[in-house]
Design a protein around this motif. Structure first.
Motif, PDB file in Angstrom:
ATOM      1  N   ALA A 250       0.824  -1.207   0.000  1.00  0.00           N
ATOM      2  CA  ALA A 250       0.000   0.000   0.000  1.00  0.00           C
ATOM      3  C   ALA A 250       0.857   1.256   0.000  1.00  0.00           C
ATOM      4  O   ALA A 250       0.503   2.261  -0.632  1.00  0.00           O
ATOM      5  CB  ALA A 250      -0.927  -0.012   1.217  1.00  0.00           C
ATOM      6  N   SER A 340      -5.121   4.340  -0.151  1.00  0.00           N
ATOM      7  CA  SER A 340      -3.899   3.577   0.091  1.00  0.00           C
ATOM      8  C   SER A 340      -3.313   3.923   1.455  1.00  0.00           C
ATOM      9  O   SER A 340      -2.793   3.058   2.160  1.00  0.00           O
ATOM     10  CB  SER A 340      -2.873   3.861  -1.013  1.00  0.00           C
ATOM     11  OG  SER A 340      -3.319   3.381  -2.257  1.00  0.00           O
ATOM     12  N   THR A 343      -5.085   1.983   4.101  1.00  0.00           N
ATOM     13  CA  THR A 343      -4.590   0.607   4.148  1.00  0.00           C
ATOM     14  C   THR A 343      -3.274   0.534   4.892  1.00  0.00           C
ATOM     15  O   THR A 343      -3.056  -0.364   5.717  1.00  0.00           O
ATOM     16  CB  THR A 343      -4.423   0.060   2.722  1.00  0.00           C
ATOM     17  OG1 THR A 343      -5.677   0.127   2.044  1.00  0.00           O
ATOM     18  CG2 THR A 343      -3.945  -1.378   2.753  1.00  0.00           C
ATOM     19  N   GLU A 365      -9.925  -7.321   2.554  1.00  0.00           N
ATOM     20  CA  GLU A 365      -8.592  -6.737   2.572  1.00  0.00           C
ATOM     21  C   GLU A 365      -7.845  -7.108   3.855  1.00  0.00           C
ATOM     22  O   GLU A 365      -6.625  -7.274   3.848  1.00  0.00           O
ATOM     23  CB  GLU A 365      -8.699  -5.215   2.435  1.00  0.00           C
ATOM     24  CG  GLU A 365      -7.392  -4.555   2.061  1.00  0.00           C
ATOM     25  CD  GLU A 365      -7.586  -3.094   1.661  1.00  0.00           C
ATOM     26  OE1 GLU A 365      -6.619  -2.503   1.182  1.00  0.00           O
ATOM     27  OE2 GLU A 365      -8.694  -2.563   1.842  1.00  0.00           O
ATOM     28  N   SER A 623      -4.495  -6.511  -8.810  1.00  0.00           N
ATOM     29  CA  SER A 623      -4.539  -5.731  -7.569  1.00  0.00           C
ATOM     30  C   SER A 623      -5.369  -4.479  -7.741  1.00  0.00           C
ATOM     31  O   SER A 623      -6.116  -4.081  -6.833  1.00  0.00           O
ATOM     32  CB  SER A 623      -3.111  -5.359  -7.147  1.00  0.00           C
ATOM     33  OG  SER A 623      -2.361  -6.509  -6.841  1.00  0.00           O
ATOM     34  N   ARG A 624      -5.269  -3.850  -8.902  1.00  0.00           N
ATOM     35  CA  ARG A 624      -6.053  -2.627  -9.138  1.00  0.00           C
ATOM     36  C   ARG A 624      -7.551  -2.924  -9.168  1.00  0.00           C
ATOM     37  O   ARG A 624      -8.371  -2.155  -8.655  1.00  0.00           O
ATOM     38  CB  ARG A 624      -5.602  -1.980 -10.448  1.00  0.00           C
ATOM     39  CG  ARG A 624      -5.925  -0.496 -10.543  1.00  0.00           C
ATOM     40  CD  ARG A 624      -5.587   0.064 -11.910  1.00  0.00           C
ATOM     41  NE  ARG A 624      -4.202  -0.035 -12.261  1.00  0.00           N
ATOM     42  CZ  ARG A 624      -3.291   0.926 -12.064  1.00  0.00           C
ATOM     43  NH1 ARG A 624      -3.646   2.038 -11.460  1.00  0.00           N
ATOM     44  NH2 ARG A 624      -2.038   0.761 -12.461  1.00  0.00           N
ATOM     45  N   THR A 627      -8.668  -3.574  -5.535  1.00  0.00           N
ATOM     46  CA  THR A 627      -8.739  -2.325  -4.775  1.00  0.00           C
ATOM     47  C   THR A 627      -9.979  -1.530  -5.160  1.00  0.00           C
ATOM     48  O   THR A 627     -10.694  -0.999  -4.296  1.00  0.00           O
ATOM     49  CB  THR A 627      -7.478  -1.481  -5.014  1.00  0.00           C
ATOM     50  OG1 THR A 627      -6.323  -2.233  -4.634  1.00  0.00           O
ATOM     51  CG2 THR A 627      -7.530  -0.200  -4.203  1.00  0.00           C
ATOM     52  N   TRP A 631     -13.292  -0.221  -2.813  1.00  0.00           N
ATOM     53  CA  TRP A 631     -13.423   1.172  -2.429  1.00  0.00           C
ATOM     54  C   TRP A 631     -14.194   2.066  -3.404  1.00  0.00           C
ATOM     55  O   TRP A 631     -14.409   3.235  -3.112  1.00  0.00           O
ATOM     56  CB  TRP A 631     -12.031   1.779  -2.242  1.00  0.00           C
ATOM     57  CG  TRP A 631     -11.357   1.287  -1.026  1.00  0.00           C
ATOM     58  CD1 TRP A 631     -10.407   0.315  -0.954  1.00  0.00           C
ATOM     59  CD2 TRP A 631     -11.579   1.723   0.305  1.00  0.00           C
ATOM     60  NE1 TRP A 631     -10.012   0.117   0.341  1.00  0.00           N
ATOM     61  CE2 TRP A 631     -10.723   0.978   1.144  1.00  0.00           C
ATOM     62  CE3 TRP A 631     -12.421   2.669   0.890  1.00  0.00           C
ATOM     63  CZ2 TRP A 631     -10.674   1.152   2.509  1.00  0.00           C
ATOM     64  CZ3 TRP A 631     -12.366   2.845   2.262  1.00  0.00           C
ATOM     65  CH2 TRP A 631     -11.501   2.090   3.054  1.00  0.00           C
TER      66      TRP A 631
END
Length: 721
Positions: A250, A340, A343, A365, A623-624, A627, A631
């Motif tokens: 992060a 981020s 996180t 997460e 990962s994108r 994420t 969110w």
């Protein structure tokens, strides 16, 4: 003898088979290790053989320090390495006991080797400490499971383990201990301190945006695990290691997003953005201080509250003239950076020992926050109990090779047959090509070393004092050059060491050198057979399958996320419709990351490096997506009007269809062109839906950038998400 990957397709000259001497810089750690192992080994060996005349005790006091101090990549500095050895002693004693009794028959010893080999390799996935002692534990079983079947010698074997382990622990602590290296915690703290300084300088107008962006990106690259010493990487299965690794990921994402913002942050910055940036700078400074131990870890709630206020206050200022699109894109990027930072803060709280779940944050997460350590160990192991996992593949390859080697050595009644297993263990690689390269070099080294050993045994005869005098200098040379010189130096020099040691344990002739050649060649052939039959491509084939599964699993999550934004529903709540897809995608990501980690340790293929897919871009894409699923959008809003919803569906389908095409990794890559926003739509949407729409646009374009980079020769572009 020592495990070191060599590029497949080495030149086939004799000079290549016996590589050049290692550089002085590479040799320094090996020399320190050689001194520690030599002192620990001879401290018990000489008294046991020359004073007590107990050869079994002498054998174990000699090989236990070699196993733990040389064959095992113990993590960390002296104190930590010593603690790792101490924790492994009970397991080593159990394996010696098991091997002693299973040596009654070849079939029972081989079955035991199959089970022990599989369990140890899978168990190595629990973390660097476990992985570090696996070779030593395997050697403990190998030594004990060979004839003669002598349960009466178990006391001497365990005593040898105790003496050898004690000497190893003392030498690791007191004799030229390995120096401390920068920890991963300090690297994360450095990155957060840089972020705090950069934000404050940019808000004051006292920094060049492009130079600051380069410094932020460079700091982010330093957080790659490949830039960190193996012993300090947070790769364990426990909650603290998982949290520290997540904090590192992060933090790197946070630094990269700040790097995108840096050239755009020219005073005066709009008031909501300036307030959030100052709050993030203060939070970064506090978190860095907590990582360095100068203050308690702050909670994530403060940043979460700042995000909520910013999500409600951001938008187009009434007095702004011109196109509001650039401002909205910048605000979306800042909000992604703030997420981020949340996180990072939540993960750092977990590294400090907080075990309660992170209420209010996406449960996927921080799923490990309230889990017990045994459960986390089981989850790590269960993740790899599938043929898709490179850990499972390595376990099957190693266990079957060791069991076959034990079966062959026992059936053919090979003299010193444990060298067969030792050769297979130390020369085996994760690809058939790398195994063949190691075997060729090791064979040449063994031949040369055996010739030298034969000359020594013939010349010295039964002069035990000659072998006693030569053992220490030979060990120092072998253990210094072997680890960095490659299989040829390792096998050749180790042949001299074992010949010198065994000549003191029992009368030997030049035939000992002959037996060494036969055993090493037998183990090499078995290793080659297993390398060819069991996943010969190593992680390459699994990397392709794992990345493809991750891309296919991420595709439906893109649809779900955009649909939630378009209907005005907040993503972090009530996501039952995405739960199953999220769990699948998270598992796919863990499997793909394991394959990528192994791929980085394997020799490159013969084809040019720019012709294959960019696996890191595929992992970044996954990962994108995850994420964004957690969110996006940041808060609930109203449903979008028809023209905005139509644009969202079209752009989403373009990215989803490109994702599914990219999962096949076509030779020419994929082209992704999400349609632009309809003209004037930003002025027709009510707040906060206008910001939500830009959030989705930025996210989809960032995904498109990652997909384009996955193709051959692609490069990861600077996305805004």
């Amino acid at each position: 003898m020592w495990h070191r990957e060599r590029p497949a397709g080495h030149a086939r000259s004799w000079r290549t088979l016996l590589p050049e001497q290692p550089s002085r810089a590479d040799s320094a750690p090996a020399v320190r290790g050689a001194v520690r192992v030599t002192v620990a080994a001879v401290a018990g060996f000489y008294p046991a053989i020359h004073l007590l005349d107990r050869p079994v005790l002498a054998l174990y006091t000699l090989f236990v320090p070699v196993a733990f101090g040389l064959l095992s990549p113990l993590p960390g500095a002296g104190r930590r390495r010593a603690g790792t050895v101490l924790r492994a002693v009970p397991a080593a004693a159990a394996l010696i006991t098991l091997g002693t009794y299973l040596a009654a028959a070849t079939w029972s010893a081989a079955l035991g080797m199959l089970l022990v080999g599989f369990v140890l390799v899978v168990g190595a996935s629990l973390g660097p400490r476990a992985a570090g002692v696996v070779p030593a534990l395997q050697l403990c079983y190998i030594l004990a499971c060979f004839p003669p079947y002598a349960p009466g010698t178990l006391s001497d074997r365990l005593a040898g383990l105790a003496v050898g382990a004690t000497a190893t622990v003392l030498c690791e602590r007191l004799l030229l201990p390995e120096p401390e290296r920068p920890s991963y915690r300090s690297r994360v703290a450095d990155g957060l301190e840089l972020a705090a300084r950069a934000v404050r300088e940019l808000l004051r107008g006292g920094a060049d945006g492009r130079e600051t962006a380069e410094r932020l990106r460079a700091a982010g690259r330093e957080l790659r695990l490949s830039r960190t010493a193996p012993g300090t990487r947070p790769t364990g299965a426990g909650a603290r290691d998982r949290a520290l690794a997540q904090a590192g990921y992060a933090t790197r994402r946070f630094l990269d997003l700040l790097a995108v913002l840096a050239p755009q942050l020219r005073p005066p910055v709009d008031l909501p953005s300036a307030v959030l940036l100052r709050g993030l700078a203060a939070a970064c400074a506090d978190e860095a201080a907590a990582l360095r131990g100068s203050r308690p870890a702050p909670g994530f709630e403060r940043i979460e509250e700042m995000i909520e206020r910013y999500a409600a206050a951001r938008g187009v200022p009434p007095d702004l003239r011109g196109d509001p699109h650039p401002l909205l894109r910048r605000q979306s990027t800042l909000l992604a950076a703030a997420v981020s930072a949340v996180t990072v803060s939540a993960a750092l709280a977990l590294t400090a020992g907080r075990r309660r779940p992170t209420t209010g944050l996406p449960v996927e997460e921080f799923w490990y926050a309230g889990a017990s350590t045994p459960r986390l160990w089981w989850v790590r192991i269960a993740d790899h109990l599938t043929p898709r996992s490179v850990v499972f593949q390595n376990a099957v390859r190693t266990a079957s090779g060791l069991a076959l080697a034990r079966l062959v050595a026992g059936s053919l009644d090979l003299s010193h047959g444990f060298w067969v297993l030792l050769g297979m263990l130390t020369l085996g690689r994760t690809t058939a090509g790398a195994t063949w390269s190691a075997v060729r070099s090791a064979t040449a080294g063994t031949l040369v070393g055996s010739l030298a050993a034969g000359v020594l045994l013939v010349s010295a005869g039964d002069a035990t004092e000659v072998y006693a005098a030569l053992l220490v200098p030979m060990m120092l040379v072998a253990f210094s050059a072997g680890p960095v010189g490659g299989p040829a130096w390792g096998q050749g020099l180790f042949t001299l060491v074992v010949s010198t040691a065994f000549a003191q344990i029992a009368p030997v002739t030049w035939q000992l050198a002959e037996a060494r050649i036969v055993d090493v060649l037998t183990g090499s052939v078995i290793g080659l057979v297993c390398g060819v039959l069991a996943w010969p491509a190593g992680a390459r084939g699994e990397m392709r399958r794992g990345a493809a599964a991750l891309l296919r699993g991420a595709a439906p999550l893109i649809r779900i996320t955009v649909e939630r934004a378009a209907t005005g529903r907040s993503a972090p709540t009530a996501r039952a419709d995405a739960a199953a897809a999220l769990r699948r995608a998270l598992l796919d990501r863990r499997i793909a990351h394991a394959a990528y980690a192994q791929l980085r340790t394997e020799p490159p293929s013969r084809r040019p490096v720019d012709t294959g897919p960019d696996w890191l871009a595929a992992l970044n894409f996954g990962s994108r997506v995850l994420t964004g699923t957690s969110w996006l959008p940041w808060s609930e809003g109203s449903a979008w009007p028809p023209d905005a919803a139509t644009w969202a569906r079209e752009a989403t389908e373009e990215v989803v269809s490109a994702t599914l095409r990219a999962a096949a990794f076509p030779a020419d890559g994929v082209t992704v062109r999400p349609p632009p926003l309809p003209p004037g739509i930003l002025t027709r949407l009510p707040a906060p839906s206008v910001s939500h729409l830009v959030d989705v646009e930025v996210w989809l374009h960032a995904l498109a950038s990652d997909l384009a980079a996955v193709g051959p020769g692609g490069t990861v572009k600077g996305g805004l998400w």
